[in-house]
Design an enzyme around this catalytic site. Structure first.
Site, PDB file in Angstrom:
ATOM      1  CB  THR B 141      -0.886   0.061   1.315  1.00  0.00           C
ATOM      2  OG1 THR B 141      -1.492  -1.104   1.268  1.00  0.00           O
ATOM      3  CG2 THR B 141      -1.844   1.075   1.215  1.00  0.00           C
ATOM      4  NE  ARG B 169      -7.732  -8.602   1.965  1.00  0.00           N
ATOM      5  CZ  ARG B 169      -6.741  -7.826   1.991  1.00  0.00           C
ATOM      6  NH1 ARG B 169      -6.369  -6.915   1.060  1.00  0.00           N
ATOM      7  NH2 ARG B 169      -5.858  -7.846   3.142  1.00  0.00           N
ATOM      8  CB  VAL B 170     -12.567  -4.706   2.493  1.00  0.00           C
ATOM      9  CG1 VAL B 170     -12.330  -3.260   2.659  1.00  0.00           C
ATOM     10  CG2 VAL B 170     -13.729  -4.658   1.634  1.00  0.00           C
ATOM     11  N   GLY B 171      -9.056  -4.790   2.703  1.00  0.00           N
ATOM     12  CA  GLY B 171      -8.066  -4.903   3.728  1.00  0.00           C
ATOM     13  C   GLY B 171      -7.978  -3.756   4.720  1.00  0.00           C
ATOM     14  CG  ASP B 172      -4.656  -2.072   6.395  1.00  0.00           C
ATOM     15  OD1 ASP B 172      -4.218  -2.816   5.633  1.00  0.00           O
ATOM     16  OD2 ASP B 172      -3.904  -1.248   6.605  1.00  0.00           O
ATOM     17  CB  THR B 192       1.587  -0.714   4.357  1.00  0.00           C
ATOM     18  OG1 THR B 192       1.638  -1.621   3.391  1.00  0.00           O
ATOM     19  CG2 THR B 192       3.258  -0.608   4.852  1.00  0.00           C
ATOM     20  N   GLY B 193       0.790  -3.762   5.005  1.00  0.00           N
ATOM     21  CA  GLY B 193       0.950  -5.073   5.159  1.00  0.00           C
ATOM     22  C   GLY B 193      -0.368  -6.025   5.082  1.00  0.00           C
ATOM     23  N   GLY B 195      -3.678  -6.859   5.881  1.00  0.00           N
ATOM     24  CA  GLY B 195      -4.741  -5.845   6.416  1.00  0.00           C
ATOM     25  C   GLY B 195      -5.405  -6.606   7.224  1.00  0.00           C
TER      26      GLY B 195
END
Lengths: 301, 301
Positions: B141, B169-172, B192-193, B195
Site C-alpha cells: 500500500t 476482499r477489503v483490507g485495512d 501497510t501489510g 490488512g
C-alpha cells in the site's frame, strides 16, 4: 427490538452454549423480523430503493473478524459475517464479491425488500438533504455483545444503514473498531447511530482501550463519547446521533448516548432480560431501568 | 516507490500549498506508475484476474474521511476518496455504488489491468493457500502522511490489496483507524501489510491514541506494534507482515515493522526527501538511513 432475540440467546448461555450461538440467535431474530425496519428483511432502502445490508462479527478469543459490506438478497448477513470470521485472510468482503461468497457457500437468498420497505421508500422525499440524514429513530443497527460461561466474549452487528443512503454507502457497522470490537481479555463494545460520525472516533476500539487501562466500563463509554463529541465540536462539526454499549470481562455493562433516550436490553446473571435506558440530559449521561409508563410513552403504545 | 511522488508533494509544501495537494500529488504519482504493482494502474489482480482497488483520505482538521472500497476501472481512486472526505454522510462507498459515484462526478476511467498485471496473474498459482496470502514483498500500500506550514495534517492511502485476494476482499487501507488516522491536534499514522492483521488492532488509531497520551511518536509506533503482536501470539495467531508510519504535530516521525526491513521516505524541514529504513532484528525495532550499498542490496540493482 432486541428483547426477544436476546431472551432466546440468553437461554442458550444458560445451557452453557458458546457465545457465538447466543449472538447469532439474537441478531438473526432481528434480521428476520420485518417490523424491525433498519435491519435485515424489510430493511431501509437506499436512494435507489434497494435494501443494502452490512453485518460483522468479532470473536474476542481469537480477534477473528468477519464482515459483509453492501450486500443484497442475503437472508442473514450475520451468518456470512460469522463464517468469514474463521479465516485469516479475506475476512471482510464487499458488494458482488461478498454476494458471490454467500451464494457459493449455500447461504439462503431472499429479496430483502418487504412491501412495507417499498411503501416507505415510495412515500419518502428523495430530495432530502443527504448531509442531514439521521439514523432511524425508533431503532437502528442491532448490536449484540456477550460473554459465555467460559468467559469467551464476542460481538455481532447488522444493519441496512441510513434510510436513503447513497448506493454503496458503508457506515460503522462492518468496520472493526468503530461499529464493534471484542477482546476476551478486556471486554467488548458496539456502537449505533450515524456511522460517519462514529467512525471518526473509532468508538468501540476506544472504549475497549480505556477498559484496558483500568477504566470501569460505564466511565469508558461516557468518557469516549464525551471526548469524541468535544473533539467534533472543536472541528465545528455537529454530530449526528451516537449511542454505545459495552461489557467488561466480569460482565458489567455500560452505555452512553447523545440522544435524550437510548433503550437497550441486558440479560442478568440469571439470564433474564431487562430493558435499560441510557439517557443524556444536558450532556450528562445516566442509565436507568424504565417503568411501564416510561415505556408506553416511548413506544407510543 | 513513494520517493518521486513525495518529492513532488514536498515541493508543494515548500510553496506553502495545503497538505491535501501534497498528499494527492504523492499518492497519484504511485497510482499512475504501473511499475508499482500493488497500487493503482497495473495493480495486483484478485483471484478472478481483476484489479480491485481501495483508497482513503482523512483530513486531520475536520476529521473528514472519505474512502472507496473494491472499485474497478477508476484511474485515481485517491481523488474520489478525497472528494468524499468533504461530505458529512455517504463518505465511504463500496463496489458498484462507489463506481457509479466516480462516473457521475466525471472521474477518469481506465482499465487498470496492465499487460504486466495480466501476465503476473496468468503465471501465478491460483491454487495458493488463501490463508497464507502475504503482502507484496517489494512494496505494498502507498501510505502518505503529512503536515503543511499551517499545521494541518492529513493522510492518504491507496492499494490494490493482496495479490489473488478473493473478489470483494477489503483490507485495512480504506478502514479509518486501521489503515489510516489523522487528527491535526495530535498527529497521524498509517499502516501497510496484511490488512486482516492490522485491522484486529486498529493500529493507526492506537498509535494516534498513544501520542495523545503524551507518548513520543516513535515509542507510540513500536509500543502499538509490539503490544498487538504479543496479543496475537496469545491468540495463537501468527501475524503476517505489518509496518506502520506516524508523524506528530511537531513533524517528528516514527515507524515500526515486524519485517527485517521496511523502507520509507521522509521529507526533511527543507522539503528534501530521504530514504529511511525501519528494521526489526529479533523483535527490536530501530530506524536508520541506509547507505548506497544497503539500497543496492535491497533493490537488487
Amino acid at each position: 427490538m432486541s428483547f426477544d432475540g436476546l431472551t432466546a440467546g440468553a437461554a442458550l448461555l444458560a445451557e452453557n452454549q458458546p457465545v457465538h450461538k447466543a449472538i447469532l440467535t439474537a441478531v438473526k431474530n432481528v434480521e428476520d423480523n420485518q417490523n424491525y425496519v433498519s435491519v435485515g428483511y424489510g430493511g431501509l432502502p437506499n436512494l435507489d430503493g434497494e435494501v443494502e445490508l452490512d453485518a460483522a462479527y468479532m470473536d474476542g478469543d481469537t480477534l477473528g473478524f468477519g464482515g459483509v459490506i453492501s450486500v443484497k438478497d442475503i437472508k442473514n448477513p450475520i451468518e456470512v459475517a460469522y463464517d468469514l470470521s474463521h479465516y485469516k485472510r479475506n475476512c471482510l468482503l464487499a458488494g458482488e464479491g461478498a454476494m458471490a461468497y454467500a451464494r457459493q457457500n449455500g447461504y439462503e437468498l431472499k429479496n430483502m425488500l418487504s412491501e412495507q420497505s417499498r411503501s416507505r421508500y415510495e412515500e419518502s422525499d428523495k430530495q432530502v438533504n443527504a448531509e442531514l440524514l439521521e439514523a432511524y429513530g425508533g431503532h437502528d443497527t442491532v448490536c449484540v455483545i456477550g460473554k459465555d460461561q467460559r468467559g469467551s466474549m464476542a460481538c455481532g452487528v447488522s444493519t441496512s444503514g441510513l434510510f436513503l443512503k447513497r448506493p454503496g454507502r458503508v457506515g460503522d457497522t462492518p468496520i472493526i473498531g468503530s461499529g464493534l470490537y471484542a477482546d476476551s481479555e478486556i471486554g467488548c463494545a458496539a456502537a449505533t447511530g450515524v456511522g460517519e460520525d462514529i467512525m471518526k472516533g473509532c468508538l468501540s476500539y476506544s472504549i475497549t482501550g480505556l477498559m484496558h487501562q483500568g477504566v470501569d466500563v460505564q466511565t469508558a463509554c461516557v468518557t469516549t463519547l464525551d471526548n469524541h463529541l468535544n473533539r467534533l465540536t472543536r472541528c465545528g462539526h455537529n454530530a449526528g446521533s451516537i449511542s454505545v454499549i459495552a461489557m467488561d470481562q466480569q460482565g458489567h455493562i455500560g452505555a452512553a448516548t447523545n440522544k435524550a433516550a437510548f433503550p437497550f436490553v441486558v440479560a442478568d446473571e440469571n439470564h433474564v432480560c431487562h430493558i435499560y435506558v441510557a439517557a443524556n440530559e444536558g450532556g450528562k449521561n445516566n442509565i436507568f431501568r424504565p417503568n411501564d409508563i416510561w415505556l408506553k410513552n416511548y413506544t407510543g403504545d
